[in-house]
Structures are given as structure tokens and as C-alpha cells.
Design a protein around this motif. Structure first.
Motif, PDB file in Angstrom:
ATOM      1  N   SER A 147       0.846  -1.188   0.000  1.00 55.19           N
ATOM      2  CA  SER A 147       0.000   0.000   0.000  1.00 55.19           C
ATOM      3  C   SER A 147       0.879   1.234   0.000  1.00 55.19           C
ATOM      4  O   SER A 147       2.050   1.181   0.370  1.00 55.19           O
ATOM      5  N   GLY A 148       0.303   2.337  -0.423  1.00 47.65           N
ATOM      6  CA  GLY A 148       1.030   3.590  -0.471  1.00 47.65           C
ATOM      7  C   GLY A 148       1.142   4.086  -1.892  1.00 47.65           C
ATOM      8  O   GLY A 148       0.798   3.396  -2.838  1.00 47.65           O
ATOM      9  N   PRO A 149       1.645   5.305  -2.046  1.00 43.34           N
ATOM     10  CA  PRO A 149       1.747   5.890  -3.374  1.00 43.34           C
ATOM     11  C   PRO A 149       2.904   5.285  -4.161  1.00 43.34           C
ATOM     12  O   PRO A 149       3.867   4.778  -3.578  1.00 43.34           O
ATOM     13  N   THR A 150       2.820   5.370  -5.472  1.00 42.03           N
ATOM     14  CA  THR A 150       3.964   5.016  -6.300  1.00 42.03           C
ATOM     15  C   THR A 150       4.996   6.129  -6.159  1.00 42.03           C
ATOM     16  O   THR A 150       4.679   7.235  -5.714  1.00 42.03           O
ATOM     17  N   LEU A 151       6.206   5.854  -6.558  1.00 45.29           N
ATOM     18  CA  LEU A 151       7.242   6.880  -6.517  1.00 45.29           C
ATOM     19  C   LEU A 151       6.857   8.045  -7.424  1.00 45.29           C
ATOM     20  O   LEU A 151       7.057   9.209  -7.064  1.00 45.29           O
ATOM     21  N   LEU A 152       6.269   7.746  -8.573  1.00 40.30           N
ATOM     22  CA  LEU A 152       5.834   8.812  -9.474  1.00 40.30           C
ATOM     23  C   LEU A 152       4.800   9.712  -8.806  1.00 40.30           C
ATOM     24  O   LEU A 152       4.894  10.940  -8.865  1.00 40.30           O
ATOM     25  N   THR A 153       3.818   9.116  -8.130  1.00 48.49           N
ATOM     26  CA  THR A 153       2.793   9.906  -7.441  1.00 48.49           C
ATOM     27  C   THR A 153       3.430  10.766  -6.352  1.00 48.49           C
ATOM     28  O   THR A 153       3.104  11.940  -6.205  1.00 48.49           O
ATOM     29  N   ALA A 154       4.344  10.186  -5.597  1.00 56.86           N
ATOM     30  CA  ALA A 154       5.013  10.943  -4.536  1.00 56.86           C
ATOM     31  C   ALA A 154       5.813  12.107  -5.115  1.00 56.86           C
ATOM     32  O   ALA A 154       5.851  13.188  -4.522  1.00 56.86           O
ATOM     33  N   LEU A 155       6.422  11.922  -6.276  1.00 59.24           N
ATOM     34  CA  LEU A 155       7.149  13.008  -6.935  1.00 59.24           C
ATOM     35  C   LEU A 155       6.200  14.116  -7.360  1.00 59.24           C
ATOM     36  O   LEU A 155       6.439  15.289  -7.086  1.00 59.24           O
ATOM     37  N   VAL A 156       5.117  13.733  -8.035  1.00 59.45           N
ATOM     38  CA  VAL A 156       4.150  14.715  -8.535  1.00 59.45           C
ATOM     39  C   VAL A 156       3.523  15.498  -7.391  1.00 59.45           C
ATOM     40  O   VAL A 156       3.317  16.711  -7.485  1.00 59.45           O
ATOM     41  N   GLU A 157       3.244  14.830  -6.286  1.00 59.62           N
ATOM     42  CA  GLU A 157       2.611  15.481  -5.139  1.00 59.62           C
ATOM     43  C   GLU A 157       3.614  16.227  -4.256  1.00 59.62           C
ATOM     44  O   GLU A 157       3.228  16.865  -3.282  1.00 59.62           O
ATOM     45  N   PRO A 179      13.264  15.186  -6.565  1.00 60.16           N
ATOM     46  CA  PRO A 179      13.991  14.448  -7.610  1.00 60.16           C
ATOM     47  C   PRO A 179      15.263  13.775  -7.100  1.00 60.16           C
ATOM     48  O   PRO A 179      15.549  12.644  -7.467  1.00 60.16           O
ATOM     49  N   ALA A 180      16.017  14.457  -6.257  1.00 64.59           N
ATOM     50  CA  ALA A 180      17.262  13.872  -5.754  1.00 64.59           C
ATOM     51  C   ALA A 180      16.982  12.635  -4.891  1.00 64.59           C
ATOM     52  O   ALA A 180      17.654  11.614  -5.011  1.00 64.59           O
ATOM     53  N   GLU A 181      15.968  12.742  -4.038  1.00 62.88           N
ATOM     54  CA  GLU A 181      15.622  11.595  -3.193  1.00 62.88           C
ATOM     55  C   GLU A 181      15.122  10.421  -4.034  1.00 62.88           C
ATOM     56  O   GLU A 181      15.473   9.272  -3.781  1.00 62.88           O
ATOM     57  N   ALA A 182      14.301  10.720  -5.051  1.00 65.97           N
ATOM     58  CA  ALA A 182      13.795   9.661  -5.932  1.00 65.97           C
ATOM     59  C   ALA A 182      14.948   8.981  -6.666  1.00 65.97           C
ATOM     60  O   ALA A 182      15.005   7.748  -6.747  1.00 65.97           O
TER      61      ALA A 182
END
Length: 138
Positions: A70-80, A85-88
Motif C-alpha cells: 500500500s502507499g503511493p507510487t514513486l511517481l505519485t510521490a514526486l508529482v505530489e 527528484p534527488a531523493e527519488a
């Protein structure tokens, strides 16, 4: 073939269905997948500390049973804005002990994927540069 439950989501080439509270089924719609190879990669990276779901064998090239996370995708977390970007980039590149050659090989394999559009393939060079920069492989 596994009998799926509720459709949870669809991607470019696959659908994900609920199996029970702990597991999901990802079914490749186009029949191009190699579920056994994907399961082997997920198992390998999970053993080396990468946050990948557990997998169960299915005996099918097009179906993969995965631990339900469960939880957001990395893409969703980036967009929100929950992840920068550095952490991703660090999340994607950090767990790999394989280095520069592994990044280059991953980019070559991804570019050869027949499901990649021309636009997506064009972004791979920039993505590779970002991964190398964040992982300090440049």
C-alpha cells in the motif's frame, strides 16, 4: 491461469487484480511478458535491500503474483511533492552495488523493450544521466 478478483489498476500492458488481502495478480494483456524472469529480478533485488514486493511462482509467462503493498507510487510521490527528484534518484540508484555498467545495461535493455514509445525511449538518456548523477557514478 489464476482466477482474479477485483480489477485494481491497469497499465500500458498489464492489469492488476486482487487475489486476497495480501496478494495481487499482474496479468500481461499482450502475452509478451516473462513473469519468471521478473520474479527472479524482484527476488534478487529484495534480497539486497531494495524495496520490492515478495513474489510467488505461477508457472505462467504472463502472470505474476505479487505481495500487495500500500502507499503511493514513486511517481505519485514526486508529482505530489512528497519526494524530491534527488531523493527519488537516490532511491532508484542507491541500492545497486552494480555501478555505471549496470546502469548502462539497464538503459539498453529498457530501450529495446517493444512496449516503449519513441517519446519514452528518448527520455532514457536524460534519466540515465540523473541516476548516475544522484548515485555519483558520473
Amino acid at each position: 491461469m489464476t482466477t482474479p478478483g477485483e480489477l485494481l489498476g491497469s497499465g500500458r500492458t498489464a492489469d492488476v487484480y486482487a487475489l486476497d488481502t495480501g496478494w495481487v495478480l499482474r496479468r500481461d494483456r499482450e502475452g509478451r511478458g516473462d513473469a519468471a524472469a521478473e520474479a527472479a529480478v524482484m527476488t534478487y533485488v529484495r534480497r539486497h535491500g531494495y524495496p520490492a514486493p515478495r513474489v510467488r511462482p505461477t508457472g505462467s509467462r504472463t502472470e505474476l503474483v505479487l505481495e500487495r503493498l500500500s502507499g503511493p507510487t514513486l511517481l505519485t510521490a514526486l508529482v505530489e511533492g512528497r519526494v524530491g527528484p534527488a531523493e527519488a534518484g537516490a532511491l532508484l540508484a542507491g541500492p545497486s552495488p552494480l555501478g555505471r555498467e549496470a546502469v548502462a545495461e539497464a538503459l539498453r535493455r529498457r530501450a529495446a523493450n517493444p512496449t516503449m514509445s519513441a517519446e519514452e525511449t528518448e527520455t532514457l538518456r536524460e534519466a540515465g544521466e540523473l541516476v548516475r548523477k544522484v548515485a555519483q557514478l558520473a
